[in-house]
Write an enzyme that holds these catalytic residues in place. Structure first.
Site, PDB file in Angstrom:
ATOM      1  N   PRO A  94      15.126   2.799   1.947  1.00 54.64           N
ATOM      2  CA  PRO A  94      15.065   1.610   1.076  1.00 54.64           C
ATOM      3  C   PRO A  94      15.620   0.372   1.751  1.00 54.64           C
ATOM      4  O   PRO A  94      15.454  -0.741   1.262  1.00 54.64           O
ATOM      5  CB  PRO A  94      15.909   2.002  -0.145  1.00 54.64           C
ATOM      6  CG  PRO A  94      16.689   3.193   0.246  1.00 54.64           C
ATOM      7  CD  PRO A  94      16.010   3.846   1.405  1.00 54.64           C
ATOM      8  N   GLU A 122      22.274  10.997   0.714  1.00 60.45           N
ATOM      9  CA  GLU A 122      22.673   9.584   0.853  1.00 60.45           C
ATOM     10  C   GLU A 122      21.934   8.894   1.995  1.00 60.45           C
ATOM     11  O   GLU A 122      22.132   7.705   2.242  1.00 60.45           O
ATOM     12  CB  GLU A 122      24.191   9.484   1.089  1.00 60.45           C
ATOM     13  CG  GLU A 122      25.036   9.871  -0.115  1.00 60.45           C
ATOM     14  CD  GLU A 122      24.649   9.097  -1.366  1.00 60.45           C
ATOM     15  OE1 GLU A 122      24.476   7.883  -1.279  1.00 60.45           O
ATOM     16  OE2 GLU A 122      24.507   9.740  -2.428  1.00 60.45           O
ATOM     17  N   ARG A 160      -6.594   4.984   6.079  1.00 56.31           N
ATOM     18  CA  ARG A 160      -7.826   4.351   5.604  1.00 56.31           C
ATOM     19  C   ARG A 160      -8.183   3.098   6.389  1.00 56.31           C
ATOM     20  O   ARG A 160      -9.296   2.588   6.285  1.00 56.31           O
ATOM     21  CB  ARG A 160      -7.783   4.101   4.095  1.00 56.31           C
ATOM     22  CG  ARG A 160      -6.759   3.125   3.645  1.00 56.31           C
ATOM     23  CD  ARG A 160      -6.596   3.170   2.131  1.00 56.31           C
ATOM     24  NE  ARG A 160      -7.795   2.804   1.390  1.00 56.31           N
ATOM     25  CZ  ARG A 160      -8.257   1.566   1.297  1.00 56.31           C
ATOM     26  NH1 ARG A 160      -7.644   0.575   1.895  1.00 56.31           N
ATOM     27  NH2 ARG A 160      -9.344   1.315   0.597  1.00 56.31           N
ATOM     28  N   ASP A 175     -10.734  -5.353   0.018  1.00 59.09           N
ATOM     29  CA  ASP A 175      -9.582  -4.793  -0.688  1.00 59.09           C
ATOM     30  C   ASP A 175      -8.524  -5.859  -0.931  1.00 59.09           C
ATOM     31  O   ASP A 175      -8.399  -6.812  -0.156  1.00 59.09           O
ATOM     32  CB  ASP A 175      -8.926  -3.690   0.154  1.00 59.09           C
ATOM     33  CG  ASP A 175      -9.650  -2.366   0.018  1.00 59.09           C
ATOM     34  OD1 ASP A 175     -10.455  -2.232  -0.913  1.00 59.09           O
ATOM     35  OD2 ASP A 175      -9.403  -1.482   0.850  1.00 59.09           O
TER      36      ASP A 175
HETATM   37  N1  SAM Z   1      21.903   5.745  -0.074  1.00 60.84           N
HETATM   38  C1  SAM Z   1      20.623   5.206   0.288  1.00 60.84           C
HETATM   39  C2  SAM Z   1      20.605   3.725  -0.019  1.00 60.84           C
HETATM   40  O1  SAM Z   1      21.052   3.354  -1.096  1.00 60.84           O
HETATM   41  O2  SAM Z   1      20.074   2.948   0.793  1.00 60.84           O
HETATM   42  C3  SAM Z   1      19.500   5.854  -0.496  1.00 60.84           C
HETATM   43  C4  SAM Z   1      19.209   7.233  -0.069  1.00 60.84           C
HETATM   44  S1  SAM Z   1      17.834   7.917  -0.915  1.00 60.84           S
HETATM   45  C5  SAM Z   1      18.596   8.660  -2.307  1.00 60.84           C
HETATM   46  C6  SAM Z   1      17.367   9.289   0.051  1.00 60.84           C
HETATM   47  C7  SAM Z   1      16.207   9.043   0.984  1.00 60.84           C
HETATM   48  O3  SAM Z   1      15.057   8.715   0.243  1.00 60.84           O
HETATM   49  C8  SAM Z   1      16.353   7.922   1.973  1.00 60.84           C
HETATM   50  O4  SAM Z   1      17.087   8.308   3.111  1.00 60.84           O
HETATM   51  C9  SAM Z   1      14.920   7.593   2.299  1.00 60.84           C
HETATM   52  O5  SAM Z   1      14.398   8.439   3.293  1.00 60.84           O
HETATM   53  C10 SAM Z   1      14.208   7.894   0.995  1.00 60.84           C
HETATM   54  N2  SAM Z   1      13.919   6.680   0.203  1.00 60.84           N
HETATM   55  C11 SAM Z   1      14.437   6.381  -1.005  1.00 60.84           C
HETATM   56  N3  SAM Z   1      13.949   5.235  -1.471  1.00 60.84           N
HETATM   57  C12 SAM Z   1      13.077   4.777  -0.543  1.00 60.84           C
HETATM   58  C13 SAM Z   1      12.252   3.631  -0.445  1.00 60.84           C
HETATM   59  N4  SAM Z   1      12.230   2.701  -1.390  1.00 60.84           N
HETATM   60  N5  SAM Z   1      11.473   3.487   0.646  1.00 60.84           N
HETATM   61  C14 SAM Z   1      11.492   4.414   1.630  1.00 60.84           C
HETATM   62  N6  SAM Z   1      12.272   5.524   1.597  1.00 60.84           N
HETATM   63  C15 SAM Z   1      13.051   5.699   0.531  1.00 60.84           C
END
Ligand code: SAM
Length: 256
Positions: A94, A122, A160, A175
């Site tokens: 994220p 995490e 795609r 698109d």
């Molecule tokens: N503690 C992290 C933070 O707040 O930035 C969030 C960890 S999340 C619970 C667990 C995993 O989900 C991340 O390491 C990532 O690989 C994935 N993930 C969660 N949200 C995501 C998003 N919006 N985009 C991409 N990957 C995501």
């Protein structure tokens, strides 16, 4: 394009890659999708991939050793290398750059291989981010439980855009986002459903008029729903002038 999906839940990918265009692209050898269990890159009896965070606090963190070993092992197999293209090591996170159509196109153009690291808990040890990953990508400003769904989003959006994957080379051209606008509305038979007729121009057989209507409809939809896109879209002076005449109360493509 080769996709290597690195995860602690390999079964996650069993269904989603087996449908529609992605399935066909795999069958035709346009893409290869290889799923790797992160636990198989551990040496301890219990195949531990996570540990408690230094400094305390809730949750677990994915350890660096299995991730480094996995990526280095995968990169050592360079059979998917294509001259002039790179292998990207992508962390789904994220905290990454927010994924969009431009980013999908960039990956499709630049890469012959995407190694997709799916975080959990995490997240991953920060040394992975600093010393292993080439691209950190988010699929939006919300937090999911793991990187598997985001990884699938990338596989789908990038696949795609690869040459010859869609039925025709032009299929993606209209698109949403491709030319900076949202797509125009689509209709199919019947021409009248309940009391709702499709716009007459679409059944007129006049290709020029249809093209003009679609362009205007795409402009209007973008103006209504995503006006932020218009600043960067390539518009003619006439189109800009037309947009300037619109007002929220009266705008409808069917009375243009
Ligand atoms: N503690 C992290 C933070 O707040 O930035 C969030 C960890 S999340 C619970 C667990 C995993 O989900 C991340 O390491 C990532 O690989 C994935 N993930 C969660 N949200 C995501 C998003 N919006 N985009 C991409 N990957 C995501």
């Amino acid at each position: 394009m080769r996709f290597d999906l690195l995860t602690i839940f390999p079964e996650f990918f069993t269904g989603p890659l087996e449908h529609g265009i992605i399935r066909r692209a795999r069958q035709q050898g346009q893409i290869e999708t290889l799923v790797h269990d992160l636990r198989s890159f551990t040496f301890d009896k219990h195949h531990i991939v996570d540990d408690r965070p230094f400094g305390g606090g809730d949750g677990m963190v994915l350890k660096p050793e299995p991730l480094f070993l996995a990526v280095e092992t995968l990169l050592a197999d360079d059979t998917a290398e294509v001259a002039g293209k790179r292998a990207a090591v992508v962390l789904l996170s994220p905290q990454g750059r927010v994924f969009d159509q431009c980013e999908a196109q960039r990956l499709a153009d630049e890469c012959s291989r995407l190694i997709l690291l799916c975080g959990r808990y995490e997240g991953v040890d920060e040394r992975v981010v600093e010393h292993l990953v080439t691209d950190e990508i988010s699929i939006g400003d919300y937090v999911l439980t793991g990187g598997e769904l985001p990884a699938l989003v990338l596989v789908d959006a990038v696949t795609r855009l690869l040459p010859n994957v869609l039925g025709s080379e032009t299929s993606a051209v209209h698109d949403s986002f491709v030319n900076g606008l949202l797509d125009y509305p689509h209709y199919t038979r019947p021409a009248e459903f309940r009391d709702w007729r499709v716009p007459e121009v679409l059944i007129s057989g006049h290709h020029g008029a249809v093209a003009k209507w679609r362009r205007r409809a795409a402009l209007l939809k973008t103006w209504q729903r995503r006006p932020d896109l218009l600043a960067a879209a390539e518009l003619t002076d006439e189109e800009r002038a037309w947009l300037a005449t619109l007002s929220n109360e009266t705008a409808s493509i069917n009375n243009q």
